[in-house]
Design a protein around this motif. Structure first.
Motif, PDB file in Angstrom:
ATOM      1  N   LYS A 216      32.339 -43.063  15.085  1.00  0.00           N
ATOM      2  CA  LYS A 216      30.887 -43.227  14.928  1.00  0.00           C
ATOM      3  C   LYS A 216      30.100 -42.872  16.188  1.00  0.00           C
ATOM      4  CE  LYS A 216      30.295 -48.153  15.943  1.00  0.00           C
ATOM      5  NZ  LYS A 216      29.906 -49.435  15.375  1.00  0.00           N
ATOM      6  N   ALA A 217      30.779 -42.546  17.281  1.00  0.00           N
ATOM      7  CA  ALA A 217      30.083 -42.259  18.539  1.00  0.00           C
ATOM      8  C   ALA A 217      28.988 -41.201  18.368  1.00  0.00           C
ATOM      9  CB  ALA A 217      31.082 -41.828  19.615  1.00  0.00           C
ATOM     10  N   GLU A 218      29.328 -40.084  17.761  1.00  0.00           N
ATOM     11  CA  GLU A 218      28.348 -38.994  17.647  1.00  0.00           C
ATOM     12  C   GLU A 218      27.117 -39.423  16.862  1.00  0.00           C
ATOM     13  OE1 GLU A 218      28.074 -34.247  16.498  1.00  0.00           O
ATOM     14  OE2 GLU A 218      29.890 -35.361  15.983  1.00  0.00           O
ATOM     15  N   SER A 219      27.283 -40.114  15.747  1.00  0.00           N
ATOM     16  CA  SER A 219      26.119 -40.529  14.952  1.00  0.00           C
ATOM     17  C   SER A 219      25.276 -41.556  15.701  1.00  0.00           C
ATOM     18  CB  SER A 219      26.541 -41.049  13.578  1.00  0.00           C
ATOM     19  OG  SER A 219      27.304 -42.219  13.699  1.00  0.00           O
ATOM     20  N   VAL A 220      25.915 -42.425  16.483  1.00  0.00           N
ATOM     21  CA  VAL A 220      25.154 -43.391  17.281  1.00  0.00           C
ATOM     22  C   VAL A 220      24.380 -42.663  18.376  1.00  0.00           C
ATOM     23  CG1 VAL A 220      25.323 -45.355  18.881  1.00  0.00           C
ATOM     24  CG2 VAL A 220      26.647 -45.358  16.764  1.00  0.00           C
ATOM     25  N   PHE A 221      25.014 -41.726  19.053  1.00  0.00           N
ATOM     26  CA  PHE A 221      24.303 -40.942  20.066  1.00  0.00           C
ATOM     27  C   PHE A 221      23.065 -40.292  19.439  1.00  0.00           C
ATOM     28  CE2 PHE A 221      28.639 -39.797  22.231  1.00  0.00           C
ATOM     29  CZ  PHE A 221      28.754 -41.083  22.724  1.00  0.00           C
ATOM     30  N   ASN A 222      23.257 -39.642  18.300  1.00  0.00           N
ATOM     31  CA  ASN A 222      22.150 -38.949  17.623  1.00  0.00           C
ATOM     32  C   ASN A 222      21.029 -39.918  17.255  1.00  0.00           C
ATOM     33  OD1 ASN A 222      24.073 -36.420  15.740  1.00  0.00           O
ATOM     34  ND2 ASN A 222      23.681 -36.638  17.910  1.00  0.00           N
ATOM     35  N   SER A 223      21.387 -41.105  16.794  1.00  0.00           N
ATOM     36  CA  SER A 223      20.367 -42.089  16.394  1.00  0.00           C
ATOM     37  C   SER A 223      19.578 -42.607  17.597  1.00  0.00           C
ATOM     38  CB  SER A 223      21.003 -43.248  15.624  1.00  0.00           C
ATOM     39  OG  SER A 223      21.721 -44.109  16.493  1.00  0.00           O
ATOM     40  N   HIS A 224      20.124 -42.446  18.791  1.00  0.00           N
ATOM     41  CA  HIS A 224      19.427 -42.862  20.006  1.00  0.00           C
ATOM     42  C   HIS A 224      18.832 -41.680  20.761  1.00  0.00           C
ATOM     43  CE1 HIS A 224      22.196 -46.598  19.820  1.00  0.00           C
ATOM     44  NE2 HIS A 224      21.050 -46.828  19.210  1.00  0.00           N
ATOM     45  N   ASN A 225      18.582 -40.595  20.035  1.00  0.00           N
ATOM     46  CA  ASN A 225      17.914 -39.401  20.547  1.00  0.00           C
ATOM     47  C   ASN A 225      18.741 -38.627  21.574  1.00  0.00           C
ATOM     48  OD1 ASN A 225      15.779 -37.578  20.353  1.00  0.00           O
ATOM     49  ND2 ASN A 225      14.726 -38.454  22.108  1.00  0.00           N
ATOM     50  N   TRP A 226      20.057 -38.777  21.523  1.00  0.00           N
ATOM     51  CA  TRP A 226      20.963 -37.904  22.280  1.00  0.00           C
ATOM     52  C   TRP A 226      21.521 -36.960  21.212  1.00  0.00           C
ATOM     53  CZ3 TRP A 226      22.870 -38.490  27.547  1.00  0.00           C
ATOM     54  CH2 TRP A 226      22.165 -39.457  28.275  1.00  0.00           C
ATOM     55  N   ARG A 227      20.973 -35.746  21.162  1.00  0.00           N
ATOM     56  CA  ARG A 227      21.291 -34.825  20.068  1.00  0.00           C
ATOM     57  C   ARG A 227      21.883 -33.522  20.603  1.00  0.00           C
ATOM     58  NH1 ARG A 227      16.568 -33.502  18.523  1.00  0.00           N
ATOM     59  NH2 ARG A 227      15.386 -34.723  19.947  1.00  0.00           N
ATOM     60  N   ASN A 228      21.751 -32.462  19.803  1.00  0.00           N
ATOM     61  CA  ASN A 228      22.411 -31.185  20.108  1.00  0.00           C
ATOM     62  C   ASN A 228      23.897 -31.460  20.340  1.00  0.00           C
ATOM     63  OD1 ASN A 228      22.815 -28.472  20.606  1.00  0.00           O
ATOM     64  ND2 ASN A 228      22.076 -28.551  22.717  1.00  0.00           N
ATOM     65  N   SER A 229      24.446 -32.285  19.467  1.00  0.00           N
ATOM     66  CA  SER A 229      25.807 -32.796  19.648  1.00  0.00           C
ATOM     67  C   SER A 229      26.863 -31.801  19.195  1.00  0.00           C
ATOM     68  CB  SER A 229      25.968 -34.128  18.929  1.00  0.00           C
ATOM     69  OG  SER A 229      25.706 -34.009  17.550  1.00  0.00           O
ATOM     70  N   TRP A 230      28.068 -32.044  19.644  1.00  0.00           N
ATOM     71  CA  TRP A 230      29.211 -31.180  19.364  1.00  0.00           C
ATOM     72  C   TRP A 230      30.476 -32.028  19.453  1.00  0.00           C
ATOM     73  CZ3 TRP A 230      32.507 -31.339  23.501  1.00  0.00           C
ATOM     74  CH2 TRP A 230      31.941 -31.752  24.723  1.00  0.00           C
ATOM     75  N   GLN A 231      31.570 -31.502  18.961  1.00  0.00           N
ATOM     76  CA  GLN A 231      32.874 -32.136  19.109  1.00  0.00           C
ATOM     77  C   GLN A 231      33.859 -31.095  19.631  1.00  0.00           C
ATOM     78  OE1 GLN A 231      34.371 -34.404  15.791  1.00  0.00           O
ATOM     79  NE2 GLN A 231      32.432 -35.459  15.502  1.00  0.00           N
TER      80      GLN A 231
END
Length: 169
Positions: A38-53
């Motif tokens: 769930k790390a990526e979705s939590v980051f995104n929900s806190h406005n840390w976006r442009n995410s990748w794995q």
């Protein structure tokens, strides 16, 4: 999720890696240990976006134009943070490292299934700088101009990043 204080790691300039003169690296050990996915979705929900794995490069690199968060989804690794004279950290599923702009990082070893989720405040596009980038004065100016994020990537508006990352006025 109750907010837990991260370990703070301060680094001075290390050879050709500038690191961040004002802000510490934040190491949230086991922040998502119950559900690393769930790390990526939590980051995104806190406005840390442009995410990748993916993984972490096996050479020293940094971003002069943005901060970065890395959340370990699977596997384990040893990463050196802060350049050649930095600190080696072992990371495992659920661990999170927040790297302020300019902070060098490099994967030293990793298990075959090592995977992280990464993201940037406000979805900023990151640049990729290596120890070969020697425009020191310009890099330091860029690093100092990076805004403090509006939210902690793990805990949002009530997270410790907001009190730990206060720039000198």
């Amino acid at each position: 999720m109750q907010s837990k204080e991260p370990e703070t790691l301060y680094f001075e300039e290390s050879g050709s890696i500038p690191n961040n003169p004002d802000l510490p690296v934040l190491f949230y050990k086991g922040a998502f240990k119950d559900d690393p996915e769930k790390a990526e979705s939590v980051f995104n929900s806190h406005n840390w976006r442009n995410s990748w794995q993916g993984g972490v490069f096996d050479y020293h690199h940094f971003h002069s134009n943005t901060h970065e968060v890395l959340g370990v989804i699977s596997g384990s690794a040893e990463i050196i943070v802060g350049g050649e004279s930095g600190r080696k950290v072992e990371v495992h599923p659920g661990d999170v490292i927040v790297l302020p702009a300019g902070t060098g990082h490099k994967r030293l070893t990793a298990s075959e299934n090592f995977k992280v989720a990464g993201a940037y405040p406000d979805g900023k596009d990151h640049n990729l700088k290596t120890d070969q980038d020697n425009q020191r004065t310009q890099l330091l100016i860029e690093i100092k101009e990076v805004e403090i994020p509006s939210q902690d990537p793990v805990y949002g508006e009530s997270g410790p990043l907001l009190s730990l990352w206060k720039k000198e006025q």
